[in-house]
Design a protein around this motif. Structure first.
Motif, PDB file in Angstrom:
ATOM      1  N   TYR A  60       0.843  -1.193   0.000  1.00  0.00           N
ATOM      2  CA  TYR A  60       0.000   0.000   0.000  1.00  0.00           C
ATOM      3  C   TYR A  60       0.880   1.246   0.000  1.00  0.00           C
ATOM      4  CZ  TYR A  60       1.122   1.114   4.826  1.00  0.00           C
ATOM      5  OH  TYR A  60       1.803   1.482   5.964  1.00  0.00           O
ATOM      6  N   ILE A 116       8.583   4.507  14.094  1.00  0.00           N
ATOM      7  CA  ILE A 116       7.796   3.563  13.282  1.00  0.00           C
ATOM      8  C   ILE A 116       8.598   2.281  13.060  1.00  0.00           C
ATOM      9  CG2 ILE A 116       6.908   3.137  10.942  1.00  0.00           C
ATOM     10  CD1 ILE A 116       6.103   6.146  10.895  1.00  0.00           C
ATOM     11  N   SER A 151       8.893   0.182  16.411  1.00  0.00           N
ATOM     12  CA  SER A 151       7.700  -0.589  16.787  1.00  0.00           C
ATOM     13  C   SER A 151       7.398  -1.642  15.730  1.00  0.00           C
ATOM     14  CB  SER A 151       6.488   0.311  17.063  1.00  0.00           C
ATOM     15  OG  SER A 151       6.354   1.279  16.097  1.00  0.00           O
ATOM     16  N   SER A 152       7.704  -1.345  14.452  1.00  0.00           N
ATOM     17  CA  SER A 152       7.467  -2.346  13.404  1.00  0.00           C
ATOM     18  C   SER A 152       8.320  -3.577  13.650  1.00  0.00           C
ATOM     19  CB  SER A 152       7.828  -1.791  12.026  1.00  0.00           C
ATOM     20  OG  SER A 152       7.032  -0.686  11.722  1.00  0.00           O
ATOM     21  N   ARG A 185       9.660  -4.654  16.383  1.00  0.00           N
ATOM     22  CA  ARG A 185       9.242  -5.381  17.590  1.00  0.00           C
ATOM     23  C   ARG A 185       7.963  -6.171  17.311  1.00  0.00           C
ATOM     24  NH1 ARG A 185       8.945  -1.122  20.595  1.00  0.00           N
ATOM     25  NH2 ARG A 185       6.700  -0.881  20.363  1.00  0.00           N
ATOM     26  N   ASN A 186       6.946  -5.469  16.814  1.00  0.00           N
ATOM     27  CA  ASN A 186       5.639  -6.129  16.637  1.00  0.00           C
ATOM     28  C   ASN A 186       5.657  -7.153  15.503  1.00  0.00           C
ATOM     29  OD1 ASN A 186       4.552  -4.502  18.639  1.00  0.00           O
ATOM     30  ND2 ASN A 186       4.013  -2.883  17.210  1.00  0.00           N
ATOM     31  N   ASN A 187       6.344  -6.819  14.421  1.00  0.00           N
ATOM     32  CA  ASN A 187       6.307  -7.709  13.260  1.00  0.00           C
ATOM     33  C   ASN A 187       7.054  -9.009  13.534  1.00  0.00           C
ATOM     34  OD1 ASN A 187       5.039  -5.515  12.221  1.00  0.00           O
ATOM     35  ND2 ASN A 187       6.429  -5.163  10.525  1.00  0.00           N
ATOM     36  N   PHE A 189       4.810   7.183   1.670  1.00  0.00           N
ATOM     37  CA  PHE A 189       5.217   5.877   2.166  1.00  0.00           C
ATOM     38  C   PHE A 189       4.786   4.814   1.160  1.00  0.00           C
ATOM     39  CE2 PHE A 189       4.670   7.786   6.551  1.00  0.00           C
ATOM     40  CZ  PHE A 189       5.960   7.541   7.000  1.00  0.00           C
ATOM     41  N   GLN A 194       4.755   0.646   1.465  1.00  0.00           N
ATOM     42  CA  GLN A 194       5.108  -0.444   2.367  1.00  0.00           C
ATOM     43  C   GLN A 194       4.632  -1.777   1.810  1.00  0.00           C
ATOM     44  OE1 GLN A 194       3.475  -0.315   6.399  1.00  0.00           O
ATOM     45  NE2 GLN A 194       5.336  -1.270   7.187  1.00  0.00           N
ATOM     46  N   LEU A 213       3.995  -5.631   3.095  1.00  0.00           N
ATOM     47  CA  LEU A 213       3.824  -6.459   4.292  1.00  0.00           C
ATOM     48  C   LEU A 213       3.575  -7.897   3.854  1.00  0.00           C
ATOM     49  CD1 LEU A 213       1.330  -4.106   6.202  1.00  0.00           C
ATOM     50  CD2 LEU A 213       3.738  -4.470   6.801  1.00  0.00           C
ATOM     51  N   LEU A 256      -2.934  -6.022  10.941  1.00  0.00           N
ATOM     52  CA  LEU A 256      -1.861  -5.034  11.071  1.00  0.00           C
ATOM     53  C   LEU A 256      -2.146  -3.823  10.185  1.00  0.00           C
ATOM     54  CD1 LEU A 256       0.929  -4.044  11.966  1.00  0.00           C
ATOM     55  CD2 LEU A 256       1.936  -5.441  10.143  1.00  0.00           C
ATOM     56  N   ARG A 267      -4.562  -1.587  11.726  1.00  0.00           N
ATOM     57  CA  ARG A 267      -3.988  -0.825  12.847  1.00  0.00           C
ATOM     58  C   ARG A 267      -3.122   0.326  12.322  1.00  0.00           C
ATOM     59  NH1 ARG A 267      -0.697  -4.393  15.796  1.00  0.00           N
ATOM     60  NH2 ARG A 267       1.146  -3.113  15.669  1.00  0.00           N
ATOM     61  N   ILE A 268      -2.340   0.037  11.294  1.00  0.00           N
ATOM     62  CA  ILE A 268      -1.468   1.072  10.729  1.00  0.00           C
ATOM     63  C   ILE A 268      -2.308   2.243  10.192  1.00  0.00           C
ATOM     64  CG2 ILE A 268       0.159   1.569   8.853  1.00  0.00           C
ATOM     65  CD1 ILE A 268       1.220  -1.303   9.132  1.00  0.00           C
ATOM     66  N   ASP A 284      -2.901   5.277  12.314  1.00  0.00           N
ATOM     67  CA  ASP A 284      -1.750   6.100  12.699  1.00  0.00           C
ATOM     68  C   ASP A 284      -1.862   7.504  12.096  1.00  0.00           C
ATOM     69  OD1 ASP A 284       0.952   7.144  12.947  1.00  0.00           O
ATOM     70  OD2 ASP A 284       1.564   5.088  13.384  1.00  0.00           O
ATOM     71  N   ARG A 344       0.265   9.622  11.528  1.00  0.00           N
ATOM     72  CA  ARG A 344       1.445  10.104  10.797  1.00  0.00           C
ATOM     73  C   ARG A 344       1.342   9.905   9.289  1.00  0.00           C
ATOM     74  NH1 ARG A 344       5.407   7.276  15.112  1.00  0.00           N
ATOM     75  NH2 ARG A 344       3.857   5.654  14.763  1.00  0.00           N
ATOM     76  N   MET A 397      11.182  -5.449   9.268  1.00  0.00           N
ATOM     77  CA  MET A 397      10.787  -4.277   8.483  1.00  0.00           C
ATOM     78  C   MET A 397      12.053  -3.551   8.047  1.00  0.00           C
ATOM     79  SD  MET A 397       8.477  -2.769   6.905  1.00  0.00           S
ATOM     80  CE  MET A 397       7.241  -3.923   7.498  1.00  0.00           C
TER      81      MET A 397
HETATM   82  C1  FMN Z   1       3.722   4.157   7.250  1.00  0.00           C
HETATM   83  C2  FMN Z   1       3.649   3.405   8.546  1.00  0.00           C
HETATM   84  C3  FMN Z   1       4.010   2.058   8.575  1.00  0.00           C
HETATM   85  C4  FMN Z   1       3.940   1.327   9.766  1.00  0.00           C
HETATM   86  N1  FMN Z   1       4.265   0.003   9.754  1.00  0.00           N
HETATM   87  C5  FMN Z   1       4.140  -0.719  10.869  1.00  0.00           C
HETATM   88  C6  FMN Z   1       4.426  -2.115  10.874  1.00  0.00           C
HETATM   89  O1  FMN Z   1       4.812  -2.718   9.874  1.00  0.00           O
HETATM   90  N2  FMN Z   1       4.262  -2.783  12.057  1.00  0.00           N
HETATM   91  C7  FMN Z   1       3.871  -2.173  13.205  1.00  0.00           C
HETATM   92  O2  FMN Z   1       3.755  -2.835  14.226  1.00  0.00           O
HETATM   93  N3  FMN Z   1       3.615  -0.843  13.229  1.00  0.00           N
HETATM   94  C8  FMN Z   1       3.738  -0.108  12.094  1.00  0.00           C
HETATM   95  N4  FMN Z   1       3.480   1.239  12.127  1.00  0.00           N
HETATM   96  C9  FMN Z   1       3.221   1.882  13.423  1.00  0.00           C
HETATM   97  C10 FMN Z   1       1.807   1.645  13.922  1.00  0.00           C
HETATM   98  O3  FMN Z   1       0.933   2.542  13.310  1.00  0.00           O
HETATM   99  C11 FMN Z   1       1.757   1.861  15.434  1.00  0.00           C
HETATM  100  O4  FMN Z   1       2.268   3.125  15.785  1.00  0.00           O
HETATM  101  C12 FMN Z   1       2.579   0.817  16.174  1.00  0.00           C
HETATM  102  O5  FMN Z   1       2.307  -0.475  15.682  1.00  0.00           O
HETATM  103  C13 FMN Z   1       2.299   0.887  17.666  1.00  0.00           C
HETATM  104  O6  FMN Z   1       3.086  -0.099  18.264  1.00  0.00           O
HETATM  105  P1  FMN Z   1       3.200  -0.212  19.846  1.00  0.00           P
HETATM  106  O7  FMN Z   1       1.785  -0.259  20.368  1.00  0.00           O
HETATM  107  O8  FMN Z   1       3.951  -1.468  20.054  1.00  0.00           O
HETATM  108  O9  FMN Z   1       3.956   1.004  20.276  1.00  0.00           O
HETATM  109  C14 FMN Z   1       3.530   1.980  10.947  1.00  0.00           C
HETATM  110  C15 FMN Z   1       3.170   3.322  10.914  1.00  0.00           C
HETATM  111  C16 FMN Z   1       3.236   4.041   9.735  1.00  0.00           C
HETATM  112  C17 FMN Z   1       2.851   5.490   9.702  1.00  0.00           C
END
Ligand code: FMN
Length: 138
Positions: free
Chosen positions: A7, A22, A25-26, A28-30, A46, A48, A50, A60, A63-64, A67, A69, A91
């Motif tokens: 996307y 970003i 957290s990516s 860690r979570n991914n 952006f 990305q 996935l 995911l 959730r993104i 955001d 941002r 990531m």
């Molecule tokens: C363009 C973009 C890409 C993102 N990609 C990811 C991602 O691949 N994995 C992820 O966990 N968070 C991603 N985020 C951040 C999430 O929106 C969110 O802030 C984050 O997952 C929160 O993690 P936390 O609760 O562990 O702090 C992305 C944010 C943006 C703006």
């Protein structure tokens, strides 16, 4: 079922620490979710990719989308895949340094990198080439 979702979205009010945040957290979570992929930021857009389980990647992505941002998200490609392309990357971040401009422009329809205009096949080729050819940010 393994899928890849690509996307684009427009970066919005990004502070200097946001991309780092970003990415952190990516990663860690991914890692925990078994998601791999790559994130490009060029020309305020952006792009990305996935990869992972269909249900997990869908969740995911949604959730993104929440955001603040970024905005104007558009899914550009969604398909079942046999194997991952970015298996080693929870990531990867692709830098926008001059070295990569030629690659971005190779796949652009206009003078600026504009993934919204790219077709799925071009996107897939772009990410394949990125894997081998890019200067990655650690
Ligand atoms: C363009 C973009 C890409 C993102 N990609 C990811 C991602 O691949 N994995 C992820 O966990 N968070 C991603 N985020 C951040 C999430 O929106 C969110 O802030 C984050 O997952 C929160 O993690 P936390 O609760 O562990 O702090 C992305 C944010 C943006 C703006």
């Amino acid at each position: 079922m393994l899928i890849r979702l690509i996307y684009a979205s427009r970066a919005k009010s990004l502070g200097p620490m946001d991309v780092k945040d970003i990415l952190e957290s990516s990663r860690r979570n991914n890692t925990a979710a078994g998601v791999t992929g790559a994130l490009c930021l060029s020309n305020g857009v952006f792009l990305q990719c996935l990869e992972g389980d269909r249900v997990v990647v869908n969740a995911l992505y949604h959730r993104i989308l929440l955001d603040p941002r970024h905005d104007n998200p558009a899914i550009l490609d969604f398909e079942e895949i046999i194997h991952r392309q970015f298996g080693a990357w929870s990531m990867g971040l692709v830098s926008t340094v001059a070295d990569n401009q030629a690659l971005f422009l190779k796949y652009s329809t206009g003078a600026q990198f504009d993934p919204y205009q790219m077709r799925p096949q071009a996107l897939r080729a772009f990410f394949t080439e990125l894997m081998g050819n890019t200067r990655w940010l650690a």
